[in-house]
Write a protein that holds these residues in place. Structure first.
Motif, PDB file in Angstrom:
ATOM      1  N   SER A   1       0.832  -1.204   0.000  1.00 48.69           N
ATOM      2  CA  SER A   1       0.000   0.000   0.000  1.00 48.69           C
ATOM      3  C   SER A   1       0.869   1.257   0.000  1.00 48.69           C
ATOM      4  N   GLN A   2       1.971   1.207   0.741  1.00 51.69           N
ATOM      5  CA  GLN A   2       2.875   2.355   0.800  1.00 51.69           C
ATOM      6  C   GLN A   2       3.518   2.621  -0.558  1.00 51.69           C
ATOM      7  N   ILE A   3       3.959   1.557  -1.222  1.00 53.10           N
ATOM      8  CA  ILE A   3       4.567   1.697  -2.551  1.00 53.10           C
ATOM      9  C   ILE A   3       3.530   2.222  -3.541  1.00 53.10           C
ATOM     10  N   LEU A   4       2.308   1.723  -3.435  1.00 52.34           N
ATOM     11  CA  LEU A   4       1.246   2.167  -4.336  1.00 52.34           C
ATOM     12  C   LEU A   4       0.967   3.659  -4.146  1.00 52.34           C
ATOM     13  N   ALA A   5       0.980   4.117  -2.906  1.00 50.26           N
ATOM     14  CA  ALA A   5       0.751   5.538  -2.630  1.00 50.26           C
ATOM     15  C   ALA A   5       1.838   6.393  -3.270  1.00 50.26           C
ATOM     16  N   GLU A   6       3.069   5.910  -3.241  1.00 49.83           N
ATOM     17  CA  GLU A   6       4.174   6.639  -3.875  1.00 49.83           C
ATOM     18  C   GLU A   6       3.996   6.676  -5.396  1.00 49.83           C
ATOM     19  N   LEU A   7       3.555   5.564  -5.965  1.00 50.23           N
ATOM     20  CA  LEU A   7       3.314   5.518  -7.407  1.00 50.23           C
ATOM     21  C   LEU A   7       2.178   6.454  -7.814  1.00 50.23           C
ATOM     22  N   GLN A   8       1.161   6.575  -6.965  1.00 42.06           N
ATOM     23  CA  GLN A   8       0.026   7.446  -7.269  1.00 42.06           C
ATOM     24  C   GLN A   8       0.468   8.902  -7.386  1.00 42.06           C
ATOM     25  N   GLN A   9       1.456   9.278  -6.600  1.00 43.02           N
ATOM     26  CA  GLN A   9       1.951  10.650  -6.665  1.00 43.02           C
ATOM     27  C   GLN A   9       2.700  10.893  -7.976  1.00 43.02           C
ATOM     28  N   HIS A  10       3.447   9.899  -8.426  1.00 45.17           N
ATOM     29  CA  HIS A  10       4.218  10.068  -9.662  1.00 45.17           C
ATOM     30  C   HIS A  10       3.329   9.951 -10.898  1.00 45.17           C
ATOM     31  N   PHE A  11       2.499   8.917 -10.917  1.00 46.70           N
ATOM     32  CA  PHE A  11       1.622   8.687 -12.069  1.00 46.70           C
ATOM     33  C   PHE A  11       0.247   9.278 -11.754  1.00 46.70           C
ATOM     34  N   ASN A  12       0.127  10.592 -11.949  1.00 45.86           N
ATOM     35  CA  ASN A  12      -1.122  11.269 -11.596  1.00 45.86           C
ATOM     36  C   ASN A  12      -2.204  11.014 -12.644  1.00 45.86           C
ATOM     37  N   SER A  13      -3.337  11.673 -12.476  1.00 43.60           N
ATOM     38  CA  SER A  13      -4.487  11.399 -13.342  1.00 43.60           C
ATOM     39  C   SER A  13      -4.231  11.738 -14.808  1.00 43.60           C
ATOM     40  N   ALA A  14      -3.257  12.617 -15.076  1.00 40.45           N
ATOM     41  CA  ALA A  14      -2.946  12.988 -16.467  1.00 40.45           C
ATOM     42  C   ALA A  14      -2.425  11.806 -17.274  1.00 40.45           C
ATOM     43  N   TYR A  15      -1.922  10.777 -16.597  1.00 40.78           N
ATOM     44  CA  TYR A  15      -1.341   9.643 -17.313  1.00 40.78           C
ATOM     45  C   TYR A  15      -2.377   8.840 -18.086  1.00 40.78           C
ATOM     46  N   GLY A  16      -3.626   8.874 -17.659  1.00 42.64           N
ATOM     47  CA  GLY A  16      -4.647   8.160 -18.410  1.00 42.64           C
ATOM     48  C   GLY A  16      -4.765   8.690 -19.825  1.00 42.64           C
ATOM     49  N   ASP A  17      -4.888  10.020 -19.941  1.00 42.84           N
ATOM     50  CA  ASP A  17      -4.975  10.649 -21.262  1.00 42.84           C
ATOM     51  C   ASP A  17      -3.661  10.505 -22.024  1.00 42.84           C
ATOM     52  N   TYR A  18      -2.548  10.553 -21.302  1.00 48.32           N
ATOM     53  CA  TYR A  18      -1.239  10.446 -21.953  1.00 48.32           C
ATOM     54  C   TYR A  18      -1.055   9.079 -22.614  1.00 48.32           C
ATOM     55  N   VAL A  19      -1.439   8.025 -21.909  1.00 48.23           N
ATOM     56  CA  VAL A  19      -1.308   6.684 -22.479  1.00 48.23           C
ATOM     57  C   VAL A  19      -2.239   6.521 -23.680  1.00 48.23           C
ATOM     58  N   ASP A  20      -3.438   7.100 -23.599  1.00 46.81           N
ATOM     59  CA  ASP A  20      -4.327   7.088 -24.767  1.00 46.81           C
ATOM     60  C   ASP A  20      -3.683   7.813 -25.948  1.00 46.81           C
ATOM     61  N   PHE A  21      -3.020   8.931 -25.660  1.00 42.63           N
ATOM     62  CA  PHE A  21      -2.309   9.699 -26.688  1.00 42.63           C
ATOM     63  C   PHE A  21      -1.205   8.856 -27.319  1.00 42.63           C
ATOM     64  N   LEU A  22      -0.430   8.141 -26.494  1.00 37.96           N
ATOM     65  CA  LEU A  22       0.639   7.285 -27.020  1.00 37.96           C
ATOM     66  C   LEU A  22       0.079   6.192 -27.921  1.00 37.96           C
ATOM     67  N   TYR A  23      -1.043   5.617 -27.509  1.00 36.47           N
ATOM     68  CA  TYR A  23      -1.681   4.578 -28.320  1.00 36.47           C
ATOM     69  C   TYR A  23      -2.130   5.148 -29.669  1.00 36.47           C
ATOM     70  N   GLU A  24      -2.746   6.319 -29.620  1.00 33.08           N
ATOM     71  CA  GLU A  24      -3.210   6.982 -30.840  1.00 33.08           C
ATOM     72  C   GLU A  24      -2.040   7.256 -31.785  1.00 33.08           C
ATOM     73  N   CYS A  25      -0.947   7.774 -31.226  1.00 34.12           N
ATOM     74  CA  CYS A  25       0.236   8.070 -32.046  1.00 34.12           C
ATOM     75  C   CYS A  25       0.800   6.797 -32.674  1.00 34.12           C
ATOM     76  N   ARG A  26       0.885   5.758 -31.886  1.00 35.02           N
ATOM     77  CA  ARG A  26       1.468   4.504 -32.391  1.00 35.02           C
ATOM     78  C   ARG A  26       0.643   3.955 -33.554  1.00 35.02           C
ATOM     79  N   GLN A  27      -0.685   4.017 -33.424  1.00 39.85           N
ATOM     80  CA  GLN A  27      -1.534   3.498 -34.497  1.00 39.85           C
ATOM     81  C   GLN A  27      -1.370   4.322 -35.778  1.00 39.85           C
ATOM     82  N   GLN A  28      -1.297   5.634 -35.633  1.00 35.11           N
ATOM     83  CA  GLN A  28      -1.163   6.487 -36.822  1.00 35.11           C
ATOM     84  C   GLN A  28       0.206   6.338 -37.481  1.00 35.11           C
ATOM     85  N   VAL A  29       1.230   6.248 -36.659  1.00 38.44           N
ATOM     86  CA  VAL A  29       2.578   6.116 -37.197  1.00 38.44           C
ATOM     87  C   VAL A  29       2.757   4.782 -37.912  1.00 38.44           C
ATOM     88  N   LYS A  30       2.156   3.741 -37.371  1.00 41.58           N
ATOM     89  CA  LYS A  30       2.242   2.423 -38.013  1.00 41.58           C
ATOM     90  C   LYS A  30       1.655   2.458 -39.417  1.00 41.58           C
TER      91      LYS A  30
END
Length: 203
Positions: free
Chosen positions: A136-165
């Motif tokens: 739980s302690q490690i997860l709390a530390e990860l939550q601080q680093h990987f904030n809510s913006a990462y959801g949209d960011y990973v979607d963006f990476l997926y979108e880019c990868r599909q278009q570039v392919k």
């Protein structure tokens, strides 16, 4: 026992949880994010579990455990506060089913880790039952680093990868581009839109 982390689709698997207390509640709160096919076996339920039953998010059989209760299960959660009952559940497990033994983690063949989700990004942490508090302690530390913006960011990476392919870029150019966007500056929507504009001009 030797455990390997896996990503498993349980959306169509039959989940049977035996026990209606706080431990069962925690397991169900995790599992209901991934499947609607959860059946709970218990003569009593916590208030929160009763609410889930009332909202038809889980099914409830108001009874004590019998071996026949798990014969069609794909995943079994033994979460009663009675060691003898939990042992009976383990003995009744059909060969095809997996089981998580709450309170006796290493007695089963499935461990449920602490989980962080940010859209398509999933990070799990497990100490194999050695210290749930450390997980739980490690997860709390990860939550601080990987904030809510990462959801949209990973979607963006997926979108880019599909278009570039699909683009006419060379293999080397594609590889270079996909590495360049692995930069924190692209967490900002303005930078993502700049890339989208560039990609839209590709052929």
């Amino acid at each position: 026992m030797s455990y390997i982390p896996l990503m498993v689709d349980i959306s169509q698997k039959q989940i049977v949880v035996i026990g209606g207390g706080k431990i069962a509640e925690r397991r169900i709160n995790l599992l209901k994010t991934y499947t609607k096919l959860i059946q709970i076996i218990s003569p009593t339920l916590t208030n929160n579990l009763k609410q889930l039953v009332d909202k038809q998010e889980i099914q409830w059989r108001n009874k004590t455990f019998e071996s026949s209760d798990v014969q069609d299960a794909d995943l079994i959660i033994a979460a009663t506060n009675d060691t003898n009952v939990n042992q009976s559940i383990l003995q009744a497990k059909p060969d095809k089913a997996l089981i998580n033994m709450a309170g006796q983690a290493l007695a089963g063949d499935v461990l449920l880790p602490s989980i962080l989700r940010r859209g398509k990004l999933t990070i799990s942490v497990s100490t194999q039952g050695a210290s749930p508090k450390l997980a739980s302690q490690i997860l709390a530390e990860l939550q601080q680093h990987f904030n809510s913006a990462y959801g949209d960011y990973v979607d963006f990476l997926y979108e880019c990868r599909q278009q570039v392919k699909r683009s006419s870029l060379s293999s080397e150019e594609k590889e270079w581009f996909l590495k360049q966007i692995l930069n924190d500056k692209y967490l900002k929507i303005t930078k993502q839109n700049e890339v989208r504009k560039w990609l839209s001009a590709l052929k």
